[in-house]
Design a protein around this motif. Structure first.
Motif, PDB file in Angstrom:
ATOM      1  N   CYS A  80       0.835  -1.213   0.000  1.00  0.00           N
ATOM      2  CA  CYS A  80       0.000   0.000   0.000  1.00  0.00           C
ATOM      3  C   CYS A  80       0.864   1.256   0.000  1.00  0.00           C
ATOM      4  O   CYS A  80       0.567   2.221  -0.721  1.00  0.00           O
ATOM      5  CB  CYS A  80      -0.923  -0.018   1.218  1.00  0.00           C
ATOM      6  N   LEU A  81       1.925   1.249   0.805  1.00  0.00           N
ATOM      7  CA  LEU A  81       2.800   2.418   0.880  1.00  0.00           C
ATOM      8  C   LEU A  81       3.495   2.668  -0.450  1.00  0.00           C
ATOM      9  O   LEU A  81       3.583   3.818  -0.913  1.00  0.00           O
ATOM     10  CB  LEU A  81       3.832   2.212   1.988  1.00  0.00           C
ATOM     11  N   TRP A  82       3.965   1.608  -1.080  1.00  0.00           N
ATOM     12  CA  TRP A  82       4.668   1.723  -2.361  1.00  0.00           C
ATOM     13  C   TRP A  82       3.757   2.296  -3.442  1.00  0.00           C
ATOM     14  O   TRP A  82       4.100   3.260  -4.120  1.00  0.00           O
ATOM     15  CB  TRP A  82       5.206   0.353  -2.768  1.00  0.00           C
ATOM     16  N   PHE A  83       2.562   1.744  -3.584  1.00  0.00           N
ATOM     17  CA  PHE A  83       1.634   2.221  -4.614  1.00  0.00           C
ATOM     18  C   PHE A  83       1.140   3.628  -4.288  1.00  0.00           C
ATOM     19  O   PHE A  83       0.905   4.433  -5.199  1.00  0.00           O
ATOM     20  CB  PHE A  83       0.459   1.245  -4.759  1.00  0.00           C
ATOM     21  N   TRP A  84       0.975   3.936  -3.007  1.00  0.00           N
ATOM     22  CA  TRP A  84       0.535   5.284  -2.630  1.00  0.00           C
ATOM     23  C   TRP A  84       1.599   6.318  -2.984  1.00  0.00           C
ATOM     24  O   TRP A  84       1.274   7.399  -3.510  1.00  0.00           O
ATOM     25  CB  TRP A  84       0.242   5.332  -1.132  1.00  0.00           C
ATOM     26  N   LEU A  85       2.859   5.998  -2.730  1.00  0.00           N
ATOM     27  CA  LEU A  85       3.934   6.922  -3.066  1.00  0.00           C
ATOM     28  C   LEU A  85       4.041   7.128  -4.577  1.00  0.00           C
ATOM     29  O   LEU A  85       4.249   8.259  -5.051  1.00  0.00           O
ATOM     30  CB  LEU A  85       5.270   6.407  -2.516  1.00  0.00           C
ATOM     31  N   LYS A  86       3.885   6.056  -5.352  1.00  0.00           N
ATOM     32  CA  LYS A  86       3.947   6.183  -6.802  1.00  0.00           C
ATOM     33  C   LYS A  86       2.761   6.978  -7.335  1.00  0.00           C
ATOM     34  O   LYS A  86       2.904   7.776  -8.278  1.00  0.00           O
ATOM     35  CB  LYS A  86       3.991   4.800  -7.447  1.00  0.00           C
ATOM     36  N   ALA A  87       1.573   6.762  -6.749  1.00  0.00           N
ATOM     37  CA  ALA A  87       0.391   7.520  -7.181  1.00  0.00           C
ATOM     38  C   ALA A  87       0.524   8.993  -6.814  1.00  0.00           C
ATOM     39  O   ALA A  87       0.114   9.884  -7.572  1.00  0.00           O
ATOM     40  CB  ALA A  87      -0.867   6.922  -6.542  1.00  0.00           C
ATOM     41  N   LYS A 136       3.295  10.707  -6.628  1.00  0.00           N
ATOM     42  CA  LYS A 136       4.319  11.353  -7.457  1.00  0.00           C
ATOM     43  C   LYS A 136       4.063  11.180  -8.954  1.00  0.00           C
ATOM     44  O   LYS A 136       4.928  11.532  -9.769  1.00  0.00           O
ATOM     45  CB  LYS A 136       5.696  10.790  -7.108  1.00  0.00           C
ATOM     46  N   ALA A 137       2.904  10.613  -9.320  1.00  0.00           N
ATOM     47  CA  ALA A 137       2.619  10.343 -10.733  1.00  0.00           C
ATOM     48  C   ALA A 137       2.536  11.645 -11.524  1.00  0.00           C
ATOM     49  O   ALA A 137       2.023  12.664 -11.046  1.00  0.00           O
ATOM     50  CB  ALA A 137       1.313   9.567 -10.868  1.00  0.00           C
ATOM     51  N   THR A 138       3.052  11.607 -12.738  1.00  0.00           N
ATOM     52  CA  THR A 138       3.022  12.769 -13.618  1.00  0.00           C
ATOM     53  C   THR A 138       2.358  12.392 -14.936  1.00  0.00           C
ATOM     54  O   THR A 138       2.318  11.226 -15.319  1.00  0.00           O
ATOM     55  CB  THR A 138       4.456  13.260 -13.904  1.00  0.00           C
ATOM     56  N   ALA A 139       1.839  13.413 -15.635  1.00  0.00           N
ATOM     57  CA  ALA A 139       1.186  13.173 -16.917  1.00  0.00           C
ATOM     58  C   ALA A 139       2.188  13.045 -18.050  1.00  0.00           C
ATOM     59  O   ALA A 139       1.850  12.607 -19.151  1.00  0.00           O
ATOM     60  CB  ALA A 139       0.213  14.316 -17.230  1.00  0.00           C
ATOM     61  N   GLY A 167       9.626   3.494 -11.966  1.00  0.00           N
ATOM     62  CA  GLY A 167       8.697   3.034 -10.943  1.00  0.00           C
ATOM     63  C   GLY A 167       7.254   3.266 -11.326  1.00  0.00           C
ATOM     64  O   GLY A 167       6.404   2.381 -11.189  1.00  0.00           O
ATOM     65  N   GLN A 168       6.947   4.470 -11.811  1.00  0.00           N
ATOM     66  CA  GLN A 168       5.584   4.774 -12.229  1.00  0.00           C
ATOM     67  C   GLN A 168       5.172   3.916 -13.421  1.00  0.00           C
ATOM     68  O   GLN A 168       4.027   3.451 -13.493  1.00  0.00           O
ATOM     69  CB  GLN A 168       5.454   6.249 -12.593  1.00  0.00           C
ATOM     70  N   ALA A 169       6.092   3.694 -14.352  1.00  0.00           N
ATOM     71  CA  ALA A 169       5.778   2.869 -15.520  1.00  0.00           C
ATOM     72  C   ALA A 169       5.450   1.441 -15.104  1.00  0.00           C
ATOM     73  O   ALA A 169       4.505   0.834 -15.634  1.00  0.00           O
ATOM     74  CB  ALA A 169       6.951   2.875 -16.498  1.00  0.00           C
ATOM     75  N   PHE A 170       6.200   0.917 -14.148  1.00  0.00           N
ATOM     76  CA  PHE A 170       5.929  -0.447 -13.678  1.00  0.00           C
ATOM     77  C   PHE A 170       4.563  -0.542 -13.019  1.00  0.00           C
ATOM     78  O   PHE A 170       3.794  -1.481 -13.275  1.00  0.00           O
ATOM     79  CB  PHE A 170       7.016  -0.883 -12.698  1.00  0.00           C
ATOM     80  N   VAL A 171       4.241   0.427 -12.159  1.00  0.00           N
ATOM     81  CA  VAL A 171       2.936   0.431 -11.496  1.00  0.00           C
ATOM     82  C   VAL A 171       1.815   0.544 -12.517  1.00  0.00           C
ATOM     83  O   VAL A 171       0.788  -0.144 -12.414  1.00  0.00           O
ATOM     84  CB  VAL A 171       2.862   1.586 -10.469  1.00  0.00           C
ATOM     85  N   GLU A 172       1.990   1.391 -13.530  1.00  0.00           N
ATOM     86  CA  GLU A 172       0.964   1.543 -14.555  1.00  0.00           C
ATOM     87  C   GLU A 172       0.776   0.257 -15.354  1.00  0.00           C
ATOM     88  O   GLU A 172      -0.347  -0.097 -15.727  1.00  0.00           O
ATOM     89  CB  GLU A 172       1.330   2.699 -15.487  1.00  0.00           C
ATOM     90  N   ILE A 173       1.867  -0.456 -15.619  1.00  0.00           N
ATOM     91  CA  ILE A 173       1.766  -1.737 -16.331  1.00  0.00           C
ATOM     92  C   ILE A 173       0.965  -2.746 -15.510  1.00  0.00           C
ATOM     93  O   ILE A 173       0.092  -3.454 -16.034  1.00  0.00           O
ATOM     94  CB  ILE A 173       3.178  -2.286 -16.635  1.00  0.00           C
ATOM     95  N   VAL A 174       1.254  -2.808 -14.207  1.00  0.00           N
ATOM     96  CA  VAL A 174       0.519  -3.731 -13.330  1.00  0.00           C
ATOM     97  C   VAL A 174      -0.959  -3.355 -13.281  1.00  0.00           C
ATOM     98  O   VAL A 174      -1.844  -4.222 -13.370  1.00  0.00           O
ATOM     99  CB  VAL A 174       1.128  -3.733 -11.917  1.00  0.00           C
TER     100      VAL A 174
END
Length: 268
Positions: free
Chosen positions: A48-55, A57-60, A66-73
């Motif tokens: 939860c902490l990992w995905f929350w931090l990536k969300a 800091k997410a940019t358009a 890290g963000q690319a990996f989360v978006e792929i998942v």
């Protein structure tokens, strides 16, 4: 890697198969395994902490690794849910993501050296500590029973109390009063078989994988350079293969959870 106690490989494996339980805990299925609970909670918080931090800091623009990996998942899980479930995915999508990531992380604990966590916890006076929560049948049944509650909840939500009870007593053989009891018994068996199959499939695969790692770890304490070399090769080969098993079992648990909830929306 392995510190084999006196008594040989059998005692070594038996020692590592024991759970950390409080003295007041009952035996058997109702036992509270503190190691499984602690590891699963820590992994859940980290996920939860990992995905929350990536969300956060997410940019358009161009995403980082890290963000690319989360978006792929996220896209992968959402695509699986979309293919199976055609209703409102606002709850089921995050649920599927949580199930997949959490089960994967718990399975991945099997890749740690067998004696690593027990060696660490022993320094704090804890004699037994198993690192893989999904190799604990109590933990897999706890997760599958949660899925059962969701199945029943969505069945009532989609069909109402009357509609669901009508389905339980009239499907699949028909509406004749003499068929009500056989229909109901068959539907109860079908309903209960879903969490049992979920729990036992995941537990069986991870328990077997854990045993193989323990057997390989036993080679390191055999006192032979040949067996030591075989142990290193075996650990590496089985670890690489086990990554596939870990991923497949997390995927299957997620997909079946979505399928079972989707079936709860269907009318016979």
């Amino acid at each position: 890697m392995a510190s084999e106690p006196q008594g040989g490989l059998t005692e070594y494996i038996s020692h590592h198969l024991k759970h950390l339980t409080p003295h007041v805990s009952p035996e058997g299925f109702w036992a509270v395994h503190l190691d499984s609970v602690a590891v699963s909670l820590v992994l859940g918080v980290l996920f939860c902490l990992w995905f929350w931090l990536k969300a956060r800091k997410a940019t358009a623009g161009v995403p980082g690794k890290g963000q690319a990996f989360v978006e792929i998942v996220l896209e992968f899980v959402d695509g699986q849910v979309k293919d199976v479930f055609h209703g409102d995915r606002r709850i089921l999508g995050p649920l599927a993501l949580t199930v997949f990531a959490w089960v994967f992380l718990m399975n991945a604990m099997d890749l740690l050296p067998v004696d690593l966590l027990p060696w660490i916890t022993e320094k704090f006076g804890l004699g037994h500590f198993r690192a893989v929560p999904t190799a604990d049948v109590n933990m897999t049944f706890a997760m599958s029973l949660t899925v059962l509650i969701l199945i029943v909840f969505y069945s009532f939500k989609a069909k109402g109390f009357g509609g669901y009870m009508h389905e339980m007593f009239t499907a699949p053989f028909g509406k004749h009063p003499l068929l009500w009891i056989p229909n109901f018994a068959l539907n109860v068996v079908e309903l209960l078989s879903k969490p049992v199959s979920l729990a036992m499939r995941l537990f069986g695969n991870m328990y077997a994988g854990e045993l193989v790692f323990m057997l390989i770890a036993g080679l390191f304490s055999a006192g032979s350079w040949l067996l030591y070399g075989m142990g290193i090769i075996g650990y590496t080969v089985w670890g690489i293969f086990h990554v596939l098993i870990i991923s497949i079992q997390a995927f299957i648990f997620m997909v079946l959870t979505v399928v079972y909830i989707s079936m709860a929306h269907d009318h016979h």
